[in-house]
Motif scaffolding. Sequence first.
Motif, PDB file in Angstrom:
ATOM      1  N   GLY A  25       6.440 -32.677 -19.707  1.00 34.73           N
ATOM      2  CA  GLY A  25       6.466 -31.376 -19.044  1.00 34.73           C
ATOM      3  C   GLY A  25       5.899 -30.268 -19.912  1.00 34.73           C
ATOM      4  N   VAL A  26       5.082 -30.653 -20.919  1.00 31.79           N
ATOM      5  CA  VAL A  26       4.478 -29.654 -21.810  1.00 31.79           C
ATOM      6  C   VAL A  26       3.092 -29.291 -21.278  1.00 31.79           C
ATOM      7  N   HIS A  27       2.786 -27.990 -21.271  1.00 35.09           N
ATOM      8  CA  HIS A  27       1.517 -27.506 -20.721  1.00 35.09           C
ATOM      9  C   HIS A  27       0.443 -27.475 -21.805  1.00 35.09           C
ATOM     10  N   PRO A  28      -0.719 -28.109 -21.538  1.00 34.64           N
ATOM     11  CA  PRO A  28      -1.798 -28.077 -22.533  1.00 34.64           C
ATOM     12  C   PRO A  28      -2.655 -26.827 -22.375  1.00 34.64           C
TER      13      PRO A  28
ATOM     14  N   ARG B 128      -0.134 -17.528 -26.446  1.00 34.20           N
ATOM     15  CA  ARG B 128       0.361 -16.610 -25.424  1.00 34.20           C
ATOM     16  C   ARG B 128       1.117 -15.435 -26.066  1.00 34.20           C
ATOM     17  N   ASP B 129       0.955 -14.275 -25.468  1.00 32.12           N
ATOM     18  CA  ASP B 129       1.700 -13.093 -25.912  1.00 32.12           C
ATOM     19  C   ASP B 129       3.146 -13.218 -25.404  1.00 32.12           C
ATOM     20  N   PRO B 130       4.104 -13.304 -26.312  1.00 32.79           N
ATOM     21  CA  PRO B 130       5.506 -13.476 -25.880  1.00 32.79           C
ATOM     22  C   PRO B 130       5.950 -12.397 -24.876  1.00 32.79           C
ATOM     23  N   ARG B 131       5.275 -11.237 -24.901  1.00 28.83           N
ATOM     24  CA  ARG B 131       5.658 -10.162 -23.967  1.00 28.83           C
ATOM     25  C   ARG B 131       5.328 -10.540 -22.525  1.00 28.83           C
ATOM     26  N   GLY B 132       4.511 -11.621 -22.401  1.00 22.99           N
ATOM     27  CA  GLY B 132       4.151 -12.060 -21.044  1.00 22.99           C
ATOM     28  C   GLY B 132       5.003 -13.207 -20.558  1.00 22.99           C
TER      29      GLY B 132
ATOM     30  N   LEU C 125       7.325 -13.561 -18.724  1.00 25.78           N
ATOM     31  CA  LEU C 125       7.677 -13.633 -17.301  1.00 25.78           C
ATOM     32  C   LEU C 125       6.666 -14.500 -16.550  1.00 25.78           C
ATOM     33  N   VAL C 126       5.407 -14.461 -17.011  1.00 26.98           N
ATOM     34  CA  VAL C 126       4.362 -15.191 -16.253  1.00 26.98           C
ATOM     35  C   VAL C 126       3.689 -16.294 -17.075  1.00 26.98           C
ATOM     36  N   TYR C 127       3.754 -16.204 -18.388  1.00 29.12           N
ATOM     37  CA  TYR C 127       3.048 -17.192 -19.223  1.00 29.12           C
ATOM     38  C   TYR C 127       3.978 -18.326 -19.661  1.00 29.12           C
ATOM     39  N   PRO C 128       3.400 -19.538 -19.913  1.00 28.91           N
ATOM     40  CA  PRO C 128       4.144 -20.545 -20.695  1.00 28.91           C
ATOM     41  C   PRO C 128       4.349 -19.964 -22.103  1.00 28.91           C
ATOM     42  N   ILE C 129       5.223 -20.598 -22.879  1.00 31.03           N
ATOM     43  CA  ILE C 129       5.456 -20.144 -24.255  1.00 31.03           C
ATOM     44  C   ILE C 129       4.749 -21.105 -25.226  1.00 31.03           C
TER      45      ILE C 129
END
Length: 358
Positions: free
Chosen positions: A102-105, A126-130, A132-136
């Motif tokens: 379940g890990v996103h490449p 990814r910007d952690p501030r995102g 809400l919409v981004y994977p981490i």
Amino acid sequence: MVTRTVDLRSDTVTKPTETMRAAMATADVDDDVLCHDPTALRLETEMARITGKEAALFVPSGTMGNLISVLAHCDIRGSEVVLGNNSHIHIYENGGISTIGGVHPRTVKNNEDGTMDIDLIEAAIRDPRGALVYPITRLICLENTHANSGGKCLSVEYTDQVGELAKKHGLKLHIDGARIFNASVALGIPVHRLLQAADSASICLSKGLGAPVGSVIVGSNSFIAKAKILRKTLGGGMRQVGILCAAAIVAVQENVGKLEGDHKNAKVLAEGLNKIKGIRVDAASVETNIFYFDIEESSKHTAESLSKYLQQRGILVMLEGPSRVRIVLHHQISESDVQYTLSCFQQALTGVPDQNGI
Ligand SMILES: Cc1ncc(COP(=O)(O)O)c(C=O)c1O
Ligand SMILES: C[C@@H](O)[C@H](N)C(=O)O
């Protein structure tokens, strides 16, 4: 009647040596799930020492080694890994990090030397501030040597730079070190130094080192503890695994010293092929035991027809496309095999017997 076989498909094709078979037959074994198989412990202790990591774990394959490592680092749902678009993990491992883990490449273009531009790696984080919409983003993966780039070595300077970037962003770094010993020999840098910046690595014993089966994951004690559970979850908990580890110990003891010969044979074969009309190979860029060549349009052969011609003479190669072929050298290919192979290529491409009259 074919009398000899020259198997250039991969360095995974080697057969166990008599020393390996003898070690397997007399291996000291126990149940590695209920306790710790003593020979597995010997191998894992030695591999931790060689790689400069706290602990190691024997696994059945490099694919499982990479999968377990990614899952151990990315154990929170919604995790993302930054890796090469031409990496083994992304192309040849059935997308296991996603389908099973379940890990996103998040791919970044691999350069011809196997690296990914540092600024493009950073841009992919990814910007952690995102959130809400981004994977981490939790992990960056490198591959040394880089197989699809032709066995290219990642420098220790580059690896350290990626390690610094990972630390700067609170990420982990995993190295697919299936052929890390090839990189170490080619660069003249110890394995532990090439892996110094990595939190984990997966190292194949069944490739250039010639063990019949297996890889080893290395990392911290806590990482290996997680990896051991994941190995069991994936069905990789093995019982009297010392049978396999005994051969792997012989491989590490006996075959690291042969890798330089594999690299030399690869260079001789690539340079020889480069002299044959109808074949194009960048012989100067051959660094280790892998290279690719292209068949020119003017040639009377396709990759398939050439491989069939060669197979009739006992020579096996890996097709990579209609006019592209991969060649991989290993310790069971001799200098004489290289010369025989060149003669057969000469005959196939030009139809003119060379000095050997083949
Ligand atoms: C770079 C690289 N990583 C990982 C693997 C996977 O190893 P295995 O075939 O043992 O699963 C391979 C090849 O097999 C490889 O070439
Ligand atoms: C094909 C690939 O999965 C394998 N690692 C090899 O290099 O032969």
